[in-house]
Structures are given as C-alpha cells and as structure tokens.
Design an enzyme around this catalytic site. Structure first.
Site, PDB file in Angstrom:
ATOM      1  N   SER A 422     -14.355  35.643  68.815  1.00 33.52           N
ATOM      2  CA  SER A 422     -15.740  35.525  69.259  1.00 33.52           C
ATOM      3  C   SER A 422     -16.722  35.621  68.098  1.00 33.52           C
ATOM      4  O   SER A 422     -17.888  35.287  68.259  1.00 33.52           O
ATOM      5  CB  SER A 422     -16.054  36.586  70.319  1.00 33.52           C
ATOM      6  OG  SER A 422     -15.443  37.801  70.007  1.00 33.52           O
ATOM      7  N   HIS A 443     -13.414  29.007  71.959  1.00 32.45           N
ATOM      8  CA  HIS A 443     -14.031  30.260  72.409  1.00 32.45           C
ATOM      9  C   HIS A 443     -14.205  30.221  73.923  1.00 32.45           C
ATOM     10  O   HIS A 443     -15.102  29.556  74.448  1.00 32.45           O
ATOM     11  CB  HIS A 443     -15.376  30.440  71.691  1.00 32.45           C
ATOM     12  CG  HIS A 443     -16.059  31.722  72.013  1.00 32.45           C
ATOM     13  ND1 HIS A 443     -17.426  31.871  71.982  1.00 32.45           N
ATOM     14  CD2 HIS A 443     -15.570  32.925  72.376  1.00 32.45           C
ATOM     15  CE1 HIS A 443     -17.747  33.107  72.309  1.00 32.45           C
ATOM     16  NE2 HIS A 443     -16.634  33.763  72.564  1.00 32.45           N
ATOM     17  N   GLU A 455     -16.412  26.834  74.388  1.00 32.98           N
ATOM     18  CA  GLU A 455     -17.107  26.434  73.166  1.00 32.98           C
ATOM     19  C   GLU A 455     -16.021  26.053  72.157  1.00 32.98           C
ATOM     20  O   GLU A 455     -15.224  26.917  71.758  1.00 32.98           O
ATOM     21  CB  GLU A 455     -17.910  27.659  72.685  1.00 32.98           C
ATOM     22  CG  GLU A 455     -18.983  27.394  71.689  1.00 32.98           C
ATOM     23  CD  GLU A 455     -19.788  28.677  71.346  1.00 32.98           C
ATOM     24  OE1 GLU A 455     -19.290  29.803  71.575  1.00 32.98           O
ATOM     25  OE2 GLU A 455     -20.899  28.530  70.817  1.00 32.98           O
ATOM     26  N   ASN A 493     -22.983  33.214  71.167  1.00 34.96           N
ATOM     27  CA  ASN A 493     -23.274  34.584  70.713  1.00 34.96           C
ATOM     28  C   ASN A 493     -24.467  34.624  69.763  1.00 34.96           C
ATOM     29  O   ASN A 493     -25.178  35.625  69.683  1.00 34.96           O
ATOM     30  CB  ASN A 493     -22.044  35.210  70.059  1.00 34.96           C
ATOM     31  CG  ASN A 493     -21.054  35.699  71.108  1.00 34.96           C
ATOM     32  OD1 ASN A 493     -21.435  35.969  72.242  1.00 34.96           O
ATOM     33  ND2 ASN A 493     -19.786  35.786  70.743  1.00 34.96           N
TER      34      ASN A 493
HETATM   35  P1  NAI Z   1      -6.909  42.602  73.895  1.00 28.00           P
HETATM   36  O1  NAI Z   1      -6.903  43.832  73.092  1.00 28.00           O
HETATM   37  O2  NAI Z   1      -6.939  42.687  75.377  1.00 28.00           O
HETATM   38  O3  NAI Z   1      -5.638  41.724  73.531  1.00 28.00           O
HETATM   39  C1  NAI Z   1      -5.163  41.544  72.250  1.00 28.00           C
HETATM   40  C2  NAI Z   1      -3.667  41.370  72.318  1.00 28.00           C
HETATM   41  O4  NAI Z   1      -3.195  40.934  71.059  1.00 28.00           O
HETATM   42  C3  NAI Z   1      -2.906  42.658  72.658  1.00 28.00           C
HETATM   43  O5  NAI Z   1      -2.016  42.429  73.735  1.00 28.00           O
HETATM   44  C4  NAI Z   1      -2.160  42.953  71.384  1.00 28.00           C
HETATM   45  O6  NAI Z   1      -0.917  43.609  71.607  1.00 28.00           O
HETATM   46  C5  NAI Z   1      -1.966  41.564  70.822  1.00 28.00           C
HETATM   47  N1  NAI Z   1      -1.645  41.551  69.403  1.00 28.00           N
HETATM   48  C6  NAI Z   1      -2.149  42.305  68.400  1.00 28.00           C
HETATM   49  N2  NAI Z   1      -1.566  41.979  67.239  1.00 28.00           N
HETATM   50  C7  NAI Z   1      -0.690  40.986  67.504  1.00 28.00           C
HETATM   51  C8  NAI Z   1       0.221  40.242  66.723  1.00 28.00           C
HETATM   52  N3  NAI Z   1       0.347  40.465  65.432  1.00 28.00           N
HETATM   53  N4  NAI Z   1       0.976  39.299  67.339  1.00 28.00           N
HETATM   54  C9  NAI Z   1       0.853  39.078  68.652  1.00 28.00           C
HETATM   55  N5  NAI Z   1       0.014  39.759  69.441  1.00 28.00           N
HETATM   56  C10 NAI Z   1      -0.744  40.704  68.882  1.00 28.00           C
HETATM   57  O7  NAI Z   1      -8.132  41.753  73.348  1.00 28.00           O
HETATM   58  P2  NAI Z   1      -8.959  40.578  74.035  1.00 28.00           P
HETATM   59  O8  NAI Z   1     -10.168  41.112  74.661  1.00 28.00           O
HETATM   60  O9  NAI Z   1      -8.047  39.738  74.826  1.00 28.00           O
HETATM   61  O10 NAI Z   1      -9.447  39.749  72.770  1.00 28.00           O
HETATM   62  C11 NAI Z   1      -8.609  38.861  72.077  1.00 28.00           C
HETATM   63  C12 NAI Z   1      -9.449  37.917  71.257  1.00 28.00           C
HETATM   64  O11 NAI Z   1     -10.357  37.216  72.102  1.00 28.00           O
HETATM   65  C13 NAI Z   1     -10.307  38.583  70.201  1.00 28.00           C
HETATM   66  O12 NAI Z   1     -10.340  37.741  69.071  1.00 28.00           O
HETATM   67  C14 NAI Z   1     -11.668  38.663  70.862  1.00 28.00           C
HETATM   68  O13 NAI Z   1     -12.718  38.702  69.941  1.00 28.00           O
HETATM   69  C15 NAI Z   1     -11.691  37.362  71.622  1.00 28.00           C
HETATM   70  N6  NAI Z   1     -12.606  37.292  72.748  1.00 28.00           N
HETATM   71  C16 NAI Z   1     -12.728  38.330  73.619  1.00 28.00           C
HETATM   72  C17 NAI Z   1     -13.596  38.244  74.690  1.00 28.00           C
HETATM   73  C18 NAI Z   1     -13.695  39.371  75.643  1.00 28.00           C
HETATM   74  O14 NAI Z   1     -14.613  39.347  76.480  1.00 28.00           O
HETATM   75  N7  NAI Z   1     -12.808  40.337  75.633  1.00 28.00           N
HETATM   76  C19 NAI Z   1     -14.431  37.036  74.924  1.00 28.00           C
HETATM   77  C20 NAI Z   1     -14.171  35.980  73.989  1.00 28.00           C
HETATM   78  C21 NAI Z   1     -13.317  36.128  72.939  1.00 28.00           C
END
Ligand code: NAI
Length: 707
Positions: A422, A443, A455, A493
């Site tokens: 993001s 995104h 996006e 954003n």
């Molecule tokens: P989350 O913490 O729920 O999920 C992240 C996942 O990645 C976890 O399951 C973790 O175990 C896994 N992970 C970490 N290191 C890893 C690796 N080396 N190999 C494989 N898996 C790995 O986080 P979330 O909220 O899903 O965010 C993920 C991405 O999406 C981030 O880049 C965030 O900025 C982006 N994002 C999040 C939004 C939100 O509202 N939460 C909206 C738009 C984008």
C-alpha cells in the site's frame, strides 16, 4: 414480428449492431407501429414479446437519450410517450405474454409490467430490476405505478429504492413473474400461453397476499405508516443527498390514487430528477466505469493468459485476493512461512465462500468446486507453471525483496510478479527482480471481496503487456481498474492522507470526534474520517503517513498529538480501543470520551460544519489535482473513479474533478486561499487549479457525453 398460426404475433426485440437491447426513441416508434398492426389486423389474437439476444432481455433505456434532454419538460414528455406506448399494450385488445431471459432492467421491466402474462427463465442470468435511482432518476415508463399493484407496496418500494437485481426465483415468489421455465422451452411456452390467453383458457396463479400486506397495502392508514417509515429510513440513509429516492416514494404513493394523475406524477418527477446535479454525476459515473471496462489500461498491448495464480502471504489481503480468484474458477496456490498460516488463509477463503453460500449466491456444488481450487505450500512447490504471482506479505521492503528473489527462482521465464503493497514504491521493490519489466503493483482494498476498486501501478520499467495483464486479471475478478504511475501513496492513499490528517488536526484543535465524523458523513462520505482511522488501524495509518511525509514534507505530516493516542494502546477497532468504544465482538459504539484527556485543545471548539467539510474535502480535492499535474493519474476520469470507488468520495458529487467543475475552479481556489491565510502551508492551491480559475477551463465538457 411474425404472425403464427392461430393468430399469435411474436415480436422479437433484437437491436441491430448492439450487444444488448435498449429503448431508444426509434425503438419506441417501431413498437408503436407494431401495435398499430394489432389494431388493423383482427386475425392477431395474442402476442409474445421476446428478445433476439442470446443472453439478455432488455437492458433499459439508452442512457445517451438522458443526456439529450433539454429541460425537465423535455424529459417529462419522453416519459409520457413511454407511458402511451405501455398503455397501448396494457389496455389493448390483444393480450401480450412477455418471455424474459437474461437481464430485464428499467424500461425492460416496465414493458413486462404492462404485459398480461410474464414468463421468465430460471437461468442465473435472468435478473429483474428497476435501477433508475442509481442514476439519480426514477422509473419513467410506469414502473412506480404498476409495480406496487403486482408485488405489493413493500416489495415494490424495496426494489425501486435500492435498484437491486431480483433473481428469477425471487421474482416468481413475489408474483413479479407468473411462471418459471427452462430457457430451452421459453418461446414455445410463451406462444402456448398466448393462445390460452386469447382463448380465455389461461388459469393464473393467484398471488398470495400475506396478512401483513393486506393490513398495510389495502388500507390508507396502513399505507401512510409504510410511506412515513420509508421516508424516515431514506432520510437516515441518504442524509437527504439523493432527491430521486424521495421522488420515487412520492410517485409510488401517487399510484394509489387516480390512475391518470399517478402516471402524470411519475412523468413530472422523472423530468425534474433528470435535471438534478446528482443525476448528472451518477450518469457520469456510469459512463466512466463503462469506459474503464473497455480500457485495456496499456494502449494496444494485449494481456497474457492467466490460468492460475500464486499468492505470497496467506494473511488478510492474500486470502481476500485468493477468494475472488477462486470465485472466477482460477486455481490459486498460497505460499506462506508456516503451515498454520497457510491453513488460516484457506480458512479465510472458506469463510468468504461460505457467506456466499449462505446468501445463496452460489450452490453447494459451486462452493465445493471453488474451495477445492485453493491450495498452499511453505516451499514454493507448485509455482513452476504460474504466470502471475501476487505478493501480499508484510509491509517491509526487505521481506518483499526476499520473497521476490525466492519466487523468481521457481517461476517460469516471463512470469509476472505483482505487489499488493500500500505504500512502498513498486520501483523500489523491483530492484530485487531478475527482470523489472515483469514487476507491477496491484493495490487491492480491504475487504477485497467487497471493495470494487483495483489500483494497478506501473513503473517506468513495467512492460505494457504486464500492465495489461494486471488490468485484465482485475477485471476478471470483478474490479473496476485504474492504472496509475508509480509514486509514494500511488493515487488513492496520496489523496486520502491529507484528508485524514486534516481531520486529526481538527481534533487536536478541540473539535469533537462525532462533530467531525458527522460533518463528513453529511458531506456524503460513507463513514467519517475518524471512524475510518479506527477501521484502518492507527499503526498502519502512521506508517502510511510516515512514507508520505518523507516524500512530500510537512504538508503531509500528521499532528504530533496523534502519537499520544497510539502510545495509549489505541490502534482502532482491531485492538477494540480507539476513538470510539468497541464491544467484545468489535462492534462500534459511542465516542470514547476518555480519549479527550490525551489530546490538546481540551476546551472543545465549536466549528461550523461547512468549515470542517471544506478543510477536509478541499485537501483531498487539491491533492487529486496535483496527482494529475504530476502525471500519476492519466486523466480526471481515473481520479474520480479512484476516489469514489476506493475511498467513498460522495458519488453524487462525481469525484474530486467533477466536484471542481461543479463548484468552479475559481471558487475552489478562493476557498483554498482563504484557508491558507489562516492555516499557512497546507492549502496552497495546485498550480493547475489556479490556471483554470483564471481561464475558466474545466476538466470535463460542460454538455454532451462526459467521457
Ligand atoms: P497480514 O499480516 O494479514 O498478512 C501477511 C502474511 O504474510 C502473513 O500471513 C505472514 O505470515 C506472511 N508472510 C510474511 N513473511 C512471509 C514470507 N517471507 N513468505 C511468505 N509469507 C510471508 O497482512 P495484510 O494486511 O494482508 O497485508 C499484506 C500486504 O497488503 C501488505 O503489503 C499491506 O501493506 C498490503 N495492504 C494491506 C491492506 C489492508 O487493509 N490490510 C490494504 C491494501 C494493501
């Protein structure tokens, strides 16, 4: 029109050169000449109306015609001519059976309501709706008058005020259609029923009136209660921002009085609504989304085929992305660090699908099939033939680099790696890639299965076919896609941060939390900015603001006092502690008054609502213009769609650029300058706005098709 043996005329509606049938002035004129033949040719005893399109009945009126109305009277006349045609069917000598397969929308449903017997196919494609309010209008060809008589007042109000699609089965249950059939026998059955109608042999199914309905519809006092409740609920939901909703209620109410007056009321209100600003903006959004559907996003580059998807990180976003992909029949493979994380991701996909099953949007079989498409690994097995991988791991550049290098070791040559980051510039992520031309940003917004926007972010290196593939994939999973150039915060954003920061600043100046939220909800946002901060999470918000401040300096800084809130352990809804109170289940309650003790400006300031609205909204609007100047978005259309679909910028204002055109660049500049004089540094109008204020230029043409 073909007249069959036994005097059944079959009218096949098949608009030449168009994918769907639409009502235009010419179509109505042609219908009328056919109805003239009914009068002239007494051997015609009954008729069938059916579509010649394989997948659709009638999509409604031609929206282009709405743009051509010169004034309210002109639109009222168009409505009246629709009424005249429908009346010739409804009151004519010849009974008419309508055979519906596929979407039956707006004027299509109004035509069906004027017919004497309605048959629909039980195919999933068959949906019926009066979606006019979504365009800021009301049904104008008799819908508000005939529907209540067919399905009862409450079902009619629900359909007309939401514009939602009603599936065939439900339409049958409510009495909207008389019979359900398999598509293969639709025509044959319709002809048979027409003959039976002509012979007076057709036994109609009696619609069952519920006790409640009898009590309410059939007595004026009961009806008055329903209308009062409908108006109250509409006021509460729309904050009075959608006049068509009230016009629709008025028109439906008129259907219970004198018939002529009822239709005249519908025509008059249709005319009035056609001239509202809201209607113009809704029609703009319709054209803009239609144009985006046709826009491949990368010039003439063709997308590459994507027959399976890899998802890195099976967390919150990864699971959402996997779910929408599986729904489209695409096999998805997760990779996460631990088996438990993979299992959790698959569980989250199951929850999304389960919800669809419970709501009967899919069958048990579809649920099983879609869920079986999702599998996972902790070691990249099964990624060897994956053409597209979307990365949704932690928001850390080093983690993103590691997974990018690792996955590229197993991916086939030319595979695309997309990042759902993001905030991190895509070009910074791409430095770890073996081939930066294959790296792109995708995104998504949370929750992925509900938010309509995607996006797509391209860098200077991203190959056009890579961008085109990301766009095509986004459309496949049902998203409206905008393509933007790589820059901190991308588009959505970038314009959200100054808006939220300003809300926080108002708070530290002593304005009450609910006063800020209420002001912005009244302006038309779905939730207020402080509620939104609680939703996003204050830790995540701080991270985004940090990136933006590093890139754009002080004008993107959040007020320092916000840190005190985070330090107090208030991360928002997820920690059940934020600006608002949350119960155990995470349901939002009242403002958490104890938070004021943490903030400066404790003596509460009363600020006029317009001040709050201007300060927050104008910062978003001004920033949007800057992204256009900098070439981050390619055209105002994309910025308007991104703001409305990504943030919930009030749809009836059309988006930031449409808003400027409506208010006038000169007025916006004057407002910004007035604010800048009091709060120096943040409200400096974008150069492009100043130019436009001087020249009187606009972002969109003043008349005709907006895009
Ligand atoms: P989350 O913490 O729920 O999920 C992240 C996942 O990645 C976890 O399951 C973790 O175990 C896994 N992970 C970490 N290191 C890893 C690796 N080396 N190999 C494989 N898996 C790995 O986080 P979330 O909220 O899903 O965010 C993920 C991405 O999406 C981030 O880049 C965030 O900025 C982006 N994002 C999040 C939004 C939100 O509202 N939460 C909206 C738009 C984008």
């Amino acid at each position: 029109m073909e007249v069959l043996e036994g005097g059944v005329a079959v009218i096949t509606f098949d608009l030449p050169g168009e994918p769907v049938n639409k009502f235009t002035a010419e179509v109505i004129a042609e219908f009328v000449t056919l109805l003239d033949r009914f009068d002239a040719d007494r051997s015609i005893r009954a008729a069938v109306v059916i579509s010649g399109k394989p997948d659709g009945f009638i999509a409604g009126a031609d929206i282009d015609a709405f743009l051509a109305f010169r004034d309210a009277k002109d639109a009222e006349r168009a409505s009246a001519s629709g009424h005249a045609m429908m009346a010739r069917i409804a009151d004519g000598r010849v009974p008419v059976v309508v055979a519906i397969h596929g979407a039956c929308m707006g004027g299509g449903l109004e035509l069906s309501l004027a017919c004497h017997y309605r048959i629909a196919t039980d195919a999933p494609k068959t949906v019926l709706a009066l979606p006019e309010v979504q365009l800021g209008l009301i049904p104008g060809a008799g819908g508000t008058q005939r529907l209540p008589k067919v399905v009862g007042l409450q079902v009619a109000l629900d359909m007309i005020l939401t514009g939602k699609n009603v599936r065939a089965k439900k339409a049958y249950a409510s009495g909207l259609v008389d019979e359900l059939v398999h598509p293969s026998i639709l025509r044959e059955l319709a002809v048979r029923r027409a003959r039976e109608l002509a012979d007076g042999r057709l036994e109609r199914r009696e619609r069952k009136h519920g006790a409640k309905e009898l009590l309410l519809d059939d007595n004026p006092i009961g009806r008055a209660v329903v209308f009062r409740q409908a108006r109250e609920m509409t006021q509460k939901k729309s904050k009075g921002n959608y006049p068509a909703l009230f016009a629709a209620i008025d028109a439906v109410q008129a259907s219970f009085g004198d018939t002529r007056e009822g239709f005249a009321t519908e025509a008059r209100l249709f005319g009035e609504m056609s001239q509202t600003e809201v209607c113009r903006q809704c029609i703009f959004l319709f054209y803009a989304t239609t144009a985006l559907k046709k826009d491949a996003g990368a010039g003439s580059a063709a997308p590459l085929p994507v027959d399976r998807l890899g998802v890195l990180g099976s967390g919150f976003m990864g699971a959402g992305i996997a779910a929408v992909s599986a729904m489209q029949g695409l096999p998805v493979r997760f990779k996460d660090v631990k088996a438990e994380a993979v299992a959790k991701g698959i569980g989250a996909v199951r929850d999304v699908l389960k919800d669809r099953l419970t709501k009967r949007q899919i069958t048990r079989q579809q649920f099983d099939d879609q869920l079986s498409l999702v599998s996972g690994t902790v070691d990249y097995t099964g990624f060897g033939r994956t053409p597209l991988v979307i990365e949704a791991v932690f928001e850390e550049l080093s983690v993103k680099h590691t997974v990018l290098r690792d996955v590229e070791r197993v991916l086939p040559a030319g595979a695309i790696v997309a990042s759902n980051t993001s905030t991190i510039p895509i070009s910074a992520i791409a430095t770890a890639s073996r081939d930066a031309s294959r790296v792109v940003g995708m995104h998504f917004f949370s929750p992925v299965h509900k938010m309509p926007l995607l996006e797509v972010i391209r860098t200077a290196q991203t190959a056009p076919e890579v961008t085109a593939t990301a766009v095509a994939y986004g459309k496949k999973v049902g998203k409206t896609v905008i393509v933007v150039n790589d820059a901190p915060g991308f588009y959505v954003n970038r314009i959200l941060v100054p808006y939220l920061n300003e809300a926080a600043r108002l708070l530290t100046e002593g304005v009450a939390i609910d006063a800020i939220d209420r002001a912005m909800v009244a302006f038309g946002y779905p939730v207020g900015p402080i509620t939104l901060m609680d939703e996003v999470g204050l830790d995540i918000g701080a991270k985004v603001v940090g990136v933006m401040q590093a890139a754009f300096g002080e004008r993107m800084a959040a007020p320092a006092a916000l840190e005190l809130v985070t330090k107090d352990g208030r991360l928002g809804r997820k920690s059940k502690k934020g600006f608002y109170l949350y119960d155990e289940a995470g349901k939002k309650g009242e403002v958490d008054e104890s938070i004021y003790a943490l903030l400066p400006g404790r003596t509460r300031t009363e600020l006029p609502r317009e001040q709050i609205q201007q300060r927050c909204a104008l910062l978003m609007v001004n920033e949007a213009v800057r992204t256009l100047e900098e070439g981050i978005i390619q055209q105002p259309r994309d910025g308007d769609i991104g703001a409305v679909f990504g943030i919930g910028f009030p749809p009836f204002r059309g988006g930031p650029f449409r808003y400027i055109d409506t208010v006038g660049a000169a007025t916006i500049v004057a407002q910004l300058r007035a604010l800048d004089a009091v709060h120096p540094g943040r409200f400096t109008p974008a150069a492009r706005l100043v130019e436009m204020a001087a020249s009187g230029a606009r972002f969109y043409p003043a008349t005709g098709k907006p895009v």
